[in-house]
Motif scaffolding. Structure first.
Motif, PDB file in Angstrom:
ATOM      1  N   GLY A   1      -8.951  -5.006  -7.089  1.00 48.08           N
ATOM      2  CA  GLY A   1      -8.815  -3.485  -6.920  1.00 48.08           C
ATOM      3  C   GLY A   1      -8.725  -4.262  -4.811  1.00 48.08           C
ATOM      4  O   GLY A   1      -8.671  -5.570  -4.988  1.00 48.08           O
TER       5      GLY A   1
ATOM      6  N   GLN B   1      -0.419  -3.328  -9.348  1.00 48.48           N
ATOM      7  CA  GLN B   1       0.252  -3.524  -8.287  1.00 48.48           C
ATOM      8  C   GLN B   1      -0.987  -4.754  -8.096  1.00 48.48           C
ATOM      9  O   GLN B   1      -0.602  -5.650  -7.547  1.00 48.48           O
TER      10      GLN B   1
ATOM     11  N   TYR C   1      -4.735   1.353  -5.056  1.00 50.21           N
ATOM     12  CA  TYR C   1      -3.547   1.226  -5.278  1.00 50.21           C
ATOM     13  C   TYR C   1      -3.877   1.410  -6.890  1.00 50.21           C
ATOM     14  O   TYR C   1      -4.937   1.948  -7.273  1.00 50.21           O
ATOM     15  N   ASP C   2      -2.686   1.213  -7.040  1.00 47.44           N
ATOM     16  CA  ASP C   2      -2.825   2.449  -9.289  1.00 47.44           C
ATOM     17  C   ASP C   2      -2.614   0.655  -9.783  1.00 47.44           C
ATOM     18  O   ASP C   2      -2.203  -0.516  -9.109  1.00 47.44           O
ATOM     19  N   GLY C   3      -2.707   0.973 -10.861  1.00 46.62           N
ATOM     20  CA  GLY C   3      -3.313  -0.687 -11.421  1.00 46.62           C
ATOM     21  C   GLY C   3      -2.057  -1.463 -12.297  1.00 46.62           C
ATOM     22  O   GLY C   3      -2.387  -2.834 -11.588  1.00 46.62           O
TER      23      GLY C   3
ATOM     24  N   GLU D   1       1.218  -0.790   0.354  1.00 44.94           N
ATOM     25  CA  GLU D   1       0.121   0.197  -0.234  1.00 44.94           C
ATOM     26  C   GLU D   1       0.572   1.215   0.200  1.00 44.94           C
ATOM     27  O   GLU D   1       0.901   2.715  -0.828  1.00 44.94           O
TER      28      GLU D   1
ATOM     29  N   SER E   1     -16.660   7.750  -6.158  1.00 44.72           N
ATOM     30  CA  SER E   1     -15.471   6.542  -6.160  1.00 44.72           C
ATOM     31  C   SER E   1     -14.950   5.982  -4.977  1.00 44.72           C
ATOM     32  O   SER E   1     -16.317   4.849  -4.799  1.00 44.72           O
TER      33      SER E   1
ATOM     34  N   GLU F   1       3.533   1.547  -1.666  1.00 41.61           N
ATOM     35  CA  GLU F   1       4.154   1.788  -2.760  1.00 41.61           C
ATOM     36  C   GLU F   1       2.864   2.239  -4.016  1.00 41.61           C
ATOM     37  O   GLU F   1       3.150   2.635  -4.910  1.00 41.61           O
ATOM     38  N   GLY F   2       2.056   2.619  -3.451  1.00 44.99           N
ATOM     39  CA  GLY F   2       0.844   2.622  -4.225  1.00 44.99           C
ATOM     40  C   GLY F   2       0.996   4.218  -4.299  1.00 44.99           C
ATOM     41  O   GLY F   2       1.708   5.336  -3.625  1.00 44.99           O
ATOM     42  N   PRO F   3      -1.034   4.755  -4.672  1.00 45.90           N
ATOM     43  CA  PRO F   3      -0.283   6.238  -5.046  1.00 45.90           C
ATOM     44  C   PRO F   3      -0.088   7.147  -4.022  1.00 45.90           C
ATOM     45  O   PRO F   3      -0.707   8.808  -3.886  1.00 45.90           O
ATOM     46  N   TRP F   4      -1.096   6.693  -2.831  1.00 48.03           N
ATOM     47  CA  TRP F   4      -1.297   7.619  -1.660  1.00 48.03           C
ATOM     48  C   TRP F   4       0.040   7.763   0.079  1.00 48.03           C
ATOM     49  O   TRP F   4      -0.240   8.416   0.563  1.00 48.03           O
TER      50      TRP F   4
ATOM     51  N   LEU G   1      -9.157   3.254  -5.303  1.00 46.84           N
ATOM     52  CA  LEU G   1      -7.858   4.251  -5.170  1.00 46.84           C
ATOM     53  C   LEU G   1      -6.662   3.918  -4.378  1.00 46.84           C
ATOM     54  O   LEU G   1      -6.114   4.088  -4.789  1.00 46.84           O
TER      55      LEU G   1
END
Lengths: 337, 154
Positions: free
Chosen positions: A278, A273, A269-271, A31, A262, A33-36, A267
């Motif tokens: 999701g 991963q 993760y990014d695609g 998580e 949404s 490494e994700g966008p947030w 949200l």
């Protein structure tokens, strides 16, 4: 007798909306490494978190997140009057064992992945009701504890299908107070258990989407609000498949909130991963709320949020016995007022 | 509304929703999965065949060489499970890495590793066959049935 703080069929109105005075989130390496990544307070370096088992690690995550949320207000666990928490494990051991360590009076909750909304709405009731001044609400999940309980041994070489979801390793905690500054919990809609006969445990989004649509529809009916009222309506962990289904159900119910709708599972993760549809798990909506979403509310980027955490109320036993998967969703309105 | 018509309405709604789910649900990439399964499964078998040929060329008789090959393949399945590679392979290869004997080793070792934290008796001992168990049970049942058939037609 008329319930003074209830509106319509299922919605609670808080006379003195409780403040979300502080919040904290913790996530696992994936998580992180994700966008947030910047929005989470603590990113674990590994899944064991210096413990002897994943279960112990999850309990420690929950405990540390609760302590962190309080410490941001320069408070200690003893300053909290009540802890409301839940997780996915049998007998909610992550929460109970975390409560043992922090020694805050504790009520354990189980709402599967809807637990963050459940704890938040019950906590708000208790604060608005005048029973407590300061309540901590929290939820956690851990990828490997959930995997071994609900699916296969973690090293088992099985192929996932595109509709399956990835249980997030994450925890979120919120401090609710009668007085203070911050976003406030204004309304909450308690969801019904909805079962549309789905049996595919590798497609939880499909099992939960009808519950999410039902709760959101009821919320608007009860409050007289329209979807546009909210800057963002966010479901808990429907994933891409469940979100698409919820979108279809909204149209069918005459609700079209798609521009501001949404899902935390989409949200988180990014695609790239490898999470298929999701994220899922109590921590998925928990860390998104206690991380990016509340940060955006605090900065004024979002002023009105409808947070709808979703849960699949099945167990491996019920699945093996051929039962379908019932879903639930609770909605909580969080606003800057 | 009578309870019977309510029931009918519910069934109809569930059916309608079921159709919606099937329309929206992404389909697994069957062709790609088959290709991966073929390549990886085939590769595992080729490795097995190479080991068998090597053992025979060392002068070991065919029956013993077969047993030894199975033992070596099971060991490799267990080893790659232990170092955490086999589950990644399984995600790509699907049936290609489940069907060969290495997949059977994976199912047993993965369970053993998973439940080690619950101790050697109630963890490893009790749950080592939690995935492979059905294969063993129905394998035994099939062998008994075939034995009986053989006995009857002797």
């Amino acid at each position: 007798m008329v319930a003074l703080k209830k509106m319509g069929l299922q919605t609670l109105v808080f006379a003195e909306p409780p403040y979300i005075a502080s919040w904290a989130s913790m996530v696992g390496p994936k998580e992180g490494e994700g966008p947030w990544a910047k929005d989470f307070d603590w990113i674990m370096e590994d899944y064991l978190f210096a413990e002897a088992s994943w279960e112990k690690a999850e309990s420690k995550m929950l405990r540390e997140t609760v302590k962190l949320a309080l410490s941001k207000m320069k408070l200690e666990p003893k300053d909290a009057e009540l802890l409301l928490a839940g997780d996915l494990l049998n007998q909610i051991i992550s929460s109970s064992f975390a409560a043992r360590e922090v020694s805050i009076p504790f009520l354990g909750l189980y709402g599967a992945c809807s637990t963050m909304a459940e704890s938040l709405l019950i906590g708000s009731m208790l604060v608005d009701g005048g029973f407590f001044e300061r309540v901590v609400t929290a939820a956690s999940s851990h990828h490997y504890t959930a995997e071994r309980q609900f699916r296969f041994p973690t090293e088992q070489g099985v192929q996932k299908v595109p509709s399956s979801q990835w249980t997030a390793t994450a925890a979120g905690a919120l401090v609710l107070q009668k007085a203070g500054v911050g976003p406030r919990v204004t309304y909450a809609t308690v969801g019904k258990v909805i079962d549309m006969g789905q049996t595919d445990a590798a497609n939880m989004g499909a099992a939960m989407a009808p519950a999410a649509a039902d709760t959101i529809k009821t919320h608007f009916q009860d409050t007289g609000r329209v979807p546009d009222y909210y800057d963002l309506i966010v479901t808990g962990d429907l994933g891409a498949v469940g979100m698409a289904l919820a979108g279809e159900l909204f149209v069918k119910e005459g609700l079209v909130p798609s521009p501001n709708y949404s899902d935390c599972g989409v949200l988180l993760y990014d695609g790239l991963q490898g999470v298929d549809s999701g994220g899922s798990g109590c921590g998925c909506s928990g860390c998104m709320l206690a991380g990016p979403l509340l940060r955006k509310i605090k900065s004024g980027e979002i002023n009105r949020l409808l947070f709808v955490a979703t849960g699949a109320l099945m167990s491996p036993t019920s699945s093996f016995q051929g039962e379908s998967i019932p879903g639930i969703a609770h909605a909580v309105a969080i606003e800057n007022i | 509304m009578s309870s019977e018509s309510e029931e009918k309405l519910k069934t109809a709604q569930q059916e309608e929703y079921h159709n919606l789910v099937n329309r929206i649900k992404p389909k697994p990439p069957v062709l790609k999965n088959c290709l991966w399964a073929f390549v990886v499964g085939g590769l595992i078998c080729v490795i097995g065949q190479l080991i068998l040929n090597y053992l025979i060329s060392m002068g070991i008789n065919k029956v013993d060489a077969g047993s030894l090959t199975a033992i070596i393949m099971i060991f490799m399945g267990a080893l790659f499970t232990g170092i955490g590679v086999y589950d990644d392979l399984g995600q790509k290869a699907g049936a290609g890495s489940i069907v060969p004997i290495t997949g059977f080793a994976n199912a047993i070792v993965a369970s053993a590793m998973e439940f080690k934290r619950e101790g050697y008796i109630f963890g490893v001992g009790a749950r080592i066959f939690s995935i492979a168990g059905p294969t063993l049970v129905f394998g035994f049942v099939a062998s008994v049935l075939i034995g009986l058939i053989k006995l009857a037609f002797r």
